[in-house]
Design an enzyme around this catalytic site. Structure first.
Site, PDB file in Angstrom:
ATOM      1  N   GLU A  29      -6.345  -9.441   3.367  1.00 26.03           N
ATOM      2  CA  GLU A  29      -5.498  -8.814   4.392  1.00 26.03           C
ATOM      3  C   GLU A  29      -5.529  -9.715   5.617  1.00 26.03           C
ATOM      4  O   GLU A  29      -6.603  -9.948   6.180  1.00 26.03           O
ATOM      5  CB  GLU A  29      -5.992  -7.423   4.786  1.00 26.03           C
ATOM      6  CG  GLU A  29      -5.708  -6.361   3.750  1.00 26.03           C
ATOM      7  CD  GLU A  29      -6.039  -4.949   4.234  1.00 26.03           C
ATOM      8  OE1 GLU A  29      -5.865  -4.651   5.435  1.00 26.03           O
ATOM      9  OE2 GLU A  29      -6.478  -4.147   3.396  1.00 26.03           O
ATOM     10  N   ASN A  73     -12.011  -0.960  -1.004  1.00 25.00           N
ATOM     11  CA  ASN A  73     -11.351  -1.528   0.173  1.00 25.00           C
ATOM     12  C   ASN A  73     -12.142  -1.210   1.435  1.00 25.00           C
ATOM     13  O   ASN A  73     -12.504  -0.038   1.660  1.00 25.00           O
ATOM     14  CB  ASN A  73      -9.949  -0.915   0.327  1.00 25.00           C
ATOM     15  CG  ASN A  73      -9.256  -1.374   1.599  1.00 25.00           C
ATOM     16  OD1 ASN A  73      -8.858  -2.525   1.706  1.00 25.00           O
ATOM     17  ND2 ASN A  73      -9.141  -0.489   2.585  1.00 25.00           N
ATOM     18  N   GLU A  74     -12.428  -2.220   2.232  1.00 27.64           N
ATOM     19  CA  GLU A  74     -13.047  -2.054   3.561  1.00 27.64           C
ATOM     20  C   GLU A  74     -14.122  -0.977   3.576  1.00 27.64           C
ATOM     21  O   GLU A  74     -14.117  -0.073   4.422  1.00 27.64           O
ATOM     22  CB  GLU A  74     -11.966  -1.753   4.611  1.00 27.64           C
ATOM     23  CG  GLU A  74     -11.037  -2.926   4.835  1.00 27.64           C
ATOM     24  CD  GLU A  74     -10.109  -2.787   6.044  1.00 27.64           C
ATOM     25  OE1 GLU A  74     -10.024  -1.696   6.633  1.00 27.64           O
ATOM     26  OE2 GLU A  74      -9.462  -3.800   6.384  1.00 27.64           O
ATOM     27  N   GLU A 127       0.852  -1.193   0.000  1.00 25.25           N
ATOM     28  CA  GLU A 127       0.000   0.000   0.000  1.00 25.25           C
ATOM     29  C   GLU A 127       0.885   1.238   0.000  1.00 25.25           C
ATOM     30  O   GLU A 127       1.999   1.211   0.533  1.00 25.25           O
ATOM     31  CB  GLU A 127      -0.882  -0.035   1.263  1.00 25.25           C
ATOM     32  CG  GLU A 127      -1.769   1.191   1.410  1.00 25.25           C
ATOM     33  CD  GLU A 127      -2.852   1.029   2.477  1.00 25.25           C
ATOM     34  OE1 GLU A 127      -2.879  -0.030   3.154  1.00 25.25           O
ATOM     35  OE2 GLU A 127      -3.663   1.961   2.630  1.00 25.25           O
TER      36      GLU A 127
HETATM   37  O1  AHR Z   1      -3.004  -2.962   6.120  1.00 23.03           O
HETATM   38  C1  AHR Z   1      -3.201  -1.767   6.815  1.00 23.03           C
HETATM   39  C2  AHR Z   1      -4.636  -1.278   6.727  1.00 23.03           C
HETATM   40  O2  AHR Z   1      -5.447  -2.189   7.397  1.00 23.03           O
HETATM   41  C3  AHR Z   1      -5.228  -1.194   5.346  1.00 23.03           C
HETATM   42  O3  AHR Z   1      -4.974   0.012   4.713  1.00 23.03           O
HETATM   43  C4  AHR Z   1      -6.690  -1.339   5.618  1.00 23.03           C
HETATM   44  O4  AHR Z   1      -7.378  -1.900   4.536  1.00 23.03           O
HETATM   45  C5  AHR Z   1      -6.764  -2.156   6.881  1.00 23.03           C
HETATM   46  O5  AHR Z   1      -7.607  -1.612   7.808  1.00 23.03           O
END
Ligand code: AHR
Length: 505
Positions: A293, A173-174, A28
């Site tokens: 993740e 994402n999330e 990231e």
């Molecule tokens: O991996 C670190 C963070 O954790 C990521 O940006 C997020 O998707 C998750 O909460």
């Protein structure tokens, strides 16, 4: 004192084929993952593109088939166009996810060049926070369309003649998390994901798409989120994502090492929800899981307080120092993924370099392997082929939340082409285990090696100055007697027992 443990294994009892992509990872735009991690022009080991050679070497050894990019929370505010074209013309931006300044000197084309050099493939995420279908379809056109259109010709003008052919994409994402830039309800996200998937597929029908599941089993919307999102997207996506991180803030080793059972429940619950939607919609299609993740992350609860003075460029963030104990849980998490090889087809250790990572660097200095590097290395190297449905018996303890916790956590994999059989085993307990086996007659196998990762100090770490404090050794005593496997599994240990068929087999 030694206790006994038993495994029953047979090649006919199979969980399923292991998708190599379960050994994926994640980069990231966060802290020093990119800048000072994999990309550092001027570093003594950097190549002409600024990619650190020492990092590439450590990453290549892990044999990571996919790397998710560019986020994470970062992607929900990212304009992909900022990261392509002449570097001098790229804008510096505020990154609202991590409160830093993003210089954009590394973007899509640099990432693709790095992937080629690292021997990996991209798993690209699109921004469904501040942006939506339009930016996503343009990105697919830029990345994958051969030429003759605005965005594909722009790519060519940027010096990339051939399309990148990026197959695997995350739809945001999330998006269930209130911390996410432009967090959405399940209905809002489900609709946006569906329409985004539709136009992305119209640009390139060969894509594989991952819808956002919950960012953790503990989220208040967990379960309902998956059901609603899949209700909107079932026929449009291939995978649903899962994320989880575990810490040991209470310094409770048994409780911490039992967390892989929570991961197991998370997986079985998501499978149940996917199949519930399948039944409701009478679909013939099965949604698979992308655990994109997962890791140990001790400071997860306080990450917002830990952010540095705002708008610094590439500050050290989330630079977790992993202990030997952490490596044991990572081993158990890998075993858990393998035990669900029939449904978990993608998984990404989050992350790869500097940020909650197996590989650490000093900007301008050296690089080293954290403790968690080793179980990941072993599983990625030797855990290919087919996952076997191993039955285990061992002493148990009780976790107040998770119930019975067996001291032995084990899975076996078989590579029929190579004629190999590998047992991965964590001894979660302080006492040694005397392991034996039944089921398959192993007379026609030999022990190739029995690797162990052990340390007297559960909190031991590797550092740049002392990189070999916690390292695996081929010192296990696994042996075959009368067609059965016997091995001593030290208290608190990670074990890889590699067997191969003898030539006369
Ligand atoms: O991996 C670190 C963070 O954790 C990521 O940006 C997020 O998707 C998750 O909460």
């Amino acid at each position: 004192m030694t206790q006994t443990a038993h495994i029953t294994l047979h090649p006919e009892f199979q969980i399923g084929a292991i998708d190599p992509r379960i050994y994926g990872s994640f980069i990231e735009h966060l802290g020093r993952a990119v800048y000072g991690g994999l990309f550092e022009p001027g570093h003594p080991t950097a190549d002409a593109d600024g990619f650190r050679g020492d990092v590439l070497e450590l990453v290549r050894a892990l044999d990571v088939p996919v790397v998710r990019y560019p986020g994470g929370n970062f992607v929900s505010g990212y304009n992909w166009e900022d990261g392509v074209g002449p570097v001098s013309a790229r804008p510096r931006r505020l990154d609202l996810a991590w409160k830093t300044t993003e210089p954009n000197t590394f973007g899509l084309n640099e990432f693709m060049a790095w992937c080629r050099r690292a021997g990996t493939a991209p798993m690209m995420a699109v921004n469904l926070g501040t942006r939506g279908p339009d930016a996503a379809r343009n990105l697919v056109e830029y990345a994958n369309h051969p030429g003759g259109t605005y965005y594909s010709d722009l790519r060519k003008a940027h010096g990339v003649a051939e399309p990148h052919q990026i197959k695997l994409w995350c739809l945001g994402n999330e998006m269930d998390g209130p911390w996410q830039i432009c967090h959405k309800t399940a209905d809002e996200y489900g609709r946006a994901a569906r329409e985004t998937a539709k136009v992305m597929r119209w640009v390139d029908p060969g894509l594989e798409l991952v819808a956002c599941g919950s960012s953790g089993r503990g989220m208040p919307t967990f379960g309902a989120w998956e059901e609603t999102v899949l209700g909107h997207t079932y026929d449009m996506v291939d995978y649903i994502s899962l994320h989880t991180y575990y810490g040991n803030s209470a310094n409770n080793t048994p409780g911490f090492l039992a967390r892989s059972l929570d991961m197991d429940r998370f997986i079985t619950s998501v499978i149940a929800t996917c199949d519930h939607v399948k039944a409701k919609t009478r679909s013939r299609k099965t949604i698979q899981l992308s655990f994109d993740e997962w890791n140990v992350w001790h400071s997860i609860a306080s990450w917002e307080e830990a952010l540095p003075a705002p708008w610094v460029e590439a500050p050290p963030l989330l630079e977790e120092r992993y202990t030997f104990e952490d490596a044991l849980l990572v081993g158990s998490m890998l075993i858990t993924l393998l035990r669900h090889a029939d449904r978990v087809k993608i998984a990404c250790l989050a992350q790869l370099v500097n940020v909650i990572a197996p590989v650490m660097t000093v900007t301008g200095g050296g690089a080293w392997r954290q403790t968690i590097y080793y179980p990941f290395l072993h599983a990625s190297r030797y855990g290919r082929g087919v996952a076997l449905d191993l039955q285990t018996r061992s002493p148990e303890t009780n976790d107040p939340e998770l119930g019975p916790v067996p001291a032995l956590d084990a899975v076996a994999t078989q590579d029929p082409e190579l004629g190999t059989l590998t047992v991965f085993a964590v001894n979660r307990g302080a006492k040694a285990l005397a392991l034996d086996s039944s089921g398959l007659d192993l007379s026609r196998y030999r022990v190739v090696e029995h690797l162990t990762l052990t340390h007297l100090d559960l909190k031991a770490v590797n550092t740049l100055a002392q990189p070999d404090t916690v390292v695996p050794r081929p010192n296990g005593d696994a042996a075959l007697r009368d067609g059965a496997l016997n091995a001593h599994l030290a208290g608190y240990s990670w074990n890889v027992i590699r067997l191969a068929q003898t030539t006369e087999a």
